[in-house]
Scaffold this active site. Structure first.
Site, PDB file in Angstrom:
ATOM      1  N   LYS A   1       0.847  -1.207   0.000  1.00  0.00           N
ATOM      2  CA  LYS A   1       0.000   0.000   0.000  1.00  0.00           C
ATOM      3  C   LYS A   1       0.879   1.252   0.000  1.00  0.00           C
ATOM      4  CE  LYS A   1      -0.255  -0.273   5.036  1.00  0.00           C
ATOM      5  NZ  LYS A   1      -1.081  -0.605   6.193  1.00  0.00           N
TER       6      LYS A   1
ATOM      7  N   ARG B   1     -10.578  -0.107  15.439  1.00  0.00           N
ATOM      8  CA  ARG B   1     -10.529   0.690  14.214  1.00  0.00           C
ATOM      9  C   ARG B   1     -11.546   0.028  13.292  1.00  0.00           C
ATOM     10  NH1 ARG B   1      -4.882   1.406  10.911  1.00  0.00           N
ATOM     11  NH2 ARG B   1      -5.240  -0.822  10.635  1.00  0.00           N
TER      12      ARG B   1
ATOM     13  N   HIS C   1      -6.022  -7.158  13.286  1.00  0.00           N
ATOM     14  CA  HIS C   1      -4.794  -6.370  13.257  1.00  0.00           C
ATOM     15  C   HIS C   1      -4.392  -6.058  14.692  1.00  0.00           C
ATOM     16  CE1 HIS C   1      -1.727  -4.053  11.324  1.00  0.00           C
ATOM     17  NE2 HIS C   1      -2.168  -2.879  11.724  1.00  0.00           N
TER      18      HIS C   1
ATOM     19  N   ARG D   1       1.304 -10.235   7.086  1.00  0.00           N
ATOM     20  CA  ARG D   1       1.141  -9.042   6.227  1.00  0.00           C
ATOM     21  C   ARG D   1       2.263  -8.050   6.531  1.00  0.00           C
ATOM     22  NH1 ARG D   1      -3.803  -9.521   9.069  1.00  0.00           N
ATOM     23  NH2 ARG D   1      -3.221  -7.595  10.131  1.00  0.00           N
TER      24      ARG D   1
ATOM     25  N   TYR E   1      14.585  31.229   1.801  1.00  0.00           N
ATOM     26  CA  TYR E   1      13.380  31.897   2.289  1.00  0.00           C
ATOM     27  C   TYR E   1      13.591  32.406   3.706  1.00  0.00           C
ATOM     28  CZ  TYR E   1      10.511  30.223  -1.598  1.00  0.00           C
ATOM     29  OH  TYR E   1       9.984  29.999  -2.826  1.00  0.00           O
TER      30      TYR E   1
ATOM     31  N   CYS F   1      12.937  23.957   0.704  1.00  0.00           N
ATOM     32  CA  CYS F   1      11.940  24.521  -0.206  1.00  0.00           C
ATOM     33  C   CYS F   1      11.122  23.386  -0.833  1.00  0.00           C
ATOM     34  CB  CYS F   1      12.617  25.321  -1.316  1.00  0.00           C
ATOM     35  SG  CYS F   1      13.829  26.518  -0.723  1.00  0.00           S
ATOM     36  N   MET F   2      10.135  23.743  -1.648  1.00  0.00           N
ATOM     37  CA  MET F   2       9.295  22.708  -2.248  1.00  0.00           C
ATOM     38  C   MET F   2      10.095  21.814  -3.201  1.00  0.00           C
ATOM     39  SD  MET F   2       5.735  23.010  -4.383  1.00  0.00           S
ATOM     40  CE  MET F   2       4.875  23.921  -3.133  1.00  0.00           C
ATOM     41  N   ASP F   3      10.988  22.437  -3.974  1.00  0.00           N
ATOM     42  CA  ASP F   3      11.678  21.680  -5.022  1.00  0.00           C
ATOM     43  C   ASP F   3      13.191  21.643  -4.838  1.00  0.00           C
ATOM     44  OD1 ASP F   3       9.094  21.719  -6.312  1.00  0.00           O
ATOM     45  OD2 ASP F   3       9.570  23.807  -6.818  1.00  0.00           O
TER      46      ASP F   3
HETATM   47  C1  LIG Z   1      -0.281  -1.457   6.893  1.00  0.00           C
HETATM   48  C2  LIG Z   1      -0.840  -2.713   7.416  1.00  0.00           C
HETATM   49  C3  LIG Z   1      -0.018  -3.837   7.577  1.00  0.00           C
HETATM   50  C4  LIG Z   1       1.490  -3.782   7.430  1.00  0.00           C
HETATM   51  O1  LIG Z   1       2.030  -3.195   8.584  1.00  0.00           O
HETATM   52  P1  LIG Z   1       3.599  -3.136   8.901  1.00  0.00           P
HETATM   53  O2  LIG Z   1       3.659  -2.736  10.318  1.00  0.00           O
HETATM   54  O3  LIG Z   1       4.199  -2.124   7.987  1.00  0.00           O
HETATM   55  O4  LIG Z   1       4.145  -4.488   8.650  1.00  0.00           O
HETATM   56  C5  LIG Z   1      -0.621  -5.023   7.951  1.00  0.00           C
HETATM   57  N1  LIG Z   1      -1.957  -5.095   8.173  1.00  0.00           N
HETATM   58  C6  LIG Z   1      -2.767  -4.036   8.058  1.00  0.00           C
HETATM   59  C7  LIG Z   1      -4.220  -4.179   8.330  1.00  0.00           C
HETATM   60  C8  LIG Z   1      -2.238  -2.802   7.694  1.00  0.00           C
HETATM   61  O5  LIG Z   1      -3.050  -1.738   7.595  1.00  0.00           O
END
Ligand SMILES: *Cc1c(COP(=O)(O)O)cnc(C)c1O
Length: 356
Positions: A38, A132, A160, A211, A248, A296-298
């Site tokens: 992600k 959550r 989670h 995950r 700046y 700065c931005m760039d």
């Molecule tokens: C982002 C996420 C992960 C991965 O988490 P890490 O701590 O980066 O390994 C796993 N499960 C869910 C639901 C997440 O949102």
């Protein structure tokens, strides 16, 4: 390509492979990696990271958003892709077309998805304490209801973990829920609860998938190797006399005759503005150059008074190694008052991404 880039990210394939193998050694029996790609693979580039993982035999990924799943499919990523976050049920046709697995977080949501009339694979999110997303672990009727949605195929259930102090209890709740579902004749198929911290600290909690995001990218454990380097060029080098100011709000003032190099990267690329005025540094010619004035931005100016070789066209390391010196995402995060995940996931689209 690197020769022509303004600012870019280098992906170290060997480091990624090292991390995959190191994490695979820690997997509980029967568990496989499901890399979290992600937020553009935490800034690394979702497509290149998923491609490299696929070449290493990994066949499951998770993302946060529908568009992220579609992008992976359009670039030839096969296997299971689980969307961890919310998708508008009206997009059911896209979930079906791209064979994406959707997380369902309430029975009402599952029913709405079901009403779209498309066969869709889902994982049920179970809330075991984070509060959550997900159906409360004690709400067995609501969980069971998802199995009765005729267009949804329940391919998994997951939770989670939210805090080390809660991990064991969350694990107990999760497995108890899975067992009670089985008693009622519902099989959630693949079940999973470990992310990076869970895999590293509580591998005994098991599951079918881990995950992993952060750990895959080499953060959070000394045995892992950072996968990403961030580099930029020197657009110009200028001399300032003692007492002259730059940038700046003229926030840098030369305390001595100084040389300032202007780097081709800024907060618009994800470099935190909190690194301004000596808060951060870049590496040039194996030496540290502190940030001069406001980011700065760039562009970002760095003081190269003590690096006489520094010249226009040079490459500077903003994150990564140069010889014995390194700038880690953790260090930048500390300077910016945040966590490495935020630093990495904000690295911008304007950066080229190159796998080495
Ligand atoms: C982002 C996420 C992960 C991965 O988490 P890490 O701590 O980066 O390994 C796993 N499960 C869910 C639901 C997440 O949102």
């Amino acid at each position: 390509m690197i020769e022509q880039s303004r600012a870019w990210i280098e992906i170290d394939r060997a480091a990624l492979q090292h991390n995959v193998q190191a994490l695979q050694k820690r997997l509980p029996p029967g568990c496989v990696l499901m890399p979290a790609v992600k937020a553009n693979a935490y800034g690394h580039g979702a497509v290149p990271i998923a491609r490299e993982c696929q070449k290493m035999g990994i066949g499951a990924f998770c993302v946060a958003a529908l568009a992220e799943g579609i992008e992976l499919r359009q670039h030839g990523i096969a296997g299971d892709i689980l969307i961890l976050g919310w998708t508008d049920p009206q997009q059911a046709a896209l979930l079906h077309q791209y064979r994406l697995t959707q997380t369902v977080v309430t029975l009402a949501y599952a029913r709405e998805l079901n009403r779209q009339g498309k066969p869709i694979e889902v994982h049920i999110k179970i809330d075991t304490g984070m509060h959550r997303l997900g159906i409360h672990w004690k709400d067995l009727d609501e969980i069971a209801g998802v199995f009765h949605c005729e267009n949804l195929r329940v391919a998994g259930a997951f939770t989670h973990l939210c805090a080390d102090s809660m991990a064991k209890e969350q694990g107990r709740r999760f497995y108890q829920t899975a067992a009670r579902l089985k008693e009622r004749g519902y099989s959630p198929q693949k079940i999973h609860l470990l992310a990076s911290d869970g895999l590293i600290d509580h591998p005994e909690l098991g599951g079918d998938y881990a995950r992993v995001g952060l750990a895959l990218y080499g953060i959070g454990s000394p045995e892992l190797q950072p996968v990403l380097s961030l580099k930029a060029r020197v657009a110009q080098v200028r001399e300032l006399s003692e007492g002259e100011s730059a940038g700046y709000e003229l926030q840098f003032t030369a305390q001595r005759p100084s040389r300032i190099a202007v780097l081709t990267i800024g907060y618009g690329d994800g470099l935190p503005r909190a690194l301004s005025c000596g808060g951060g540094r870049a590496l040039l010619h194996g030496r540290k150059a502190p940030v001069a004035g406001l980011v700065c931005m760039d562009q970002t100016m760095v003081d190269v008074t003590e690096i006489p070789q520094a010249s226009q066209g040079d490459t500077a390391v903003v994150l990564g190694r140069w010889g014995d010196l390194k700038i880690s995402a953790a260090e930048v995060a500390r300077q910016a008052g945040t966590i490495p995940n935020e630093i990495l996931s904000r690295l911008g689209q304007r950066l080229d991404r190159i796998v080495l």
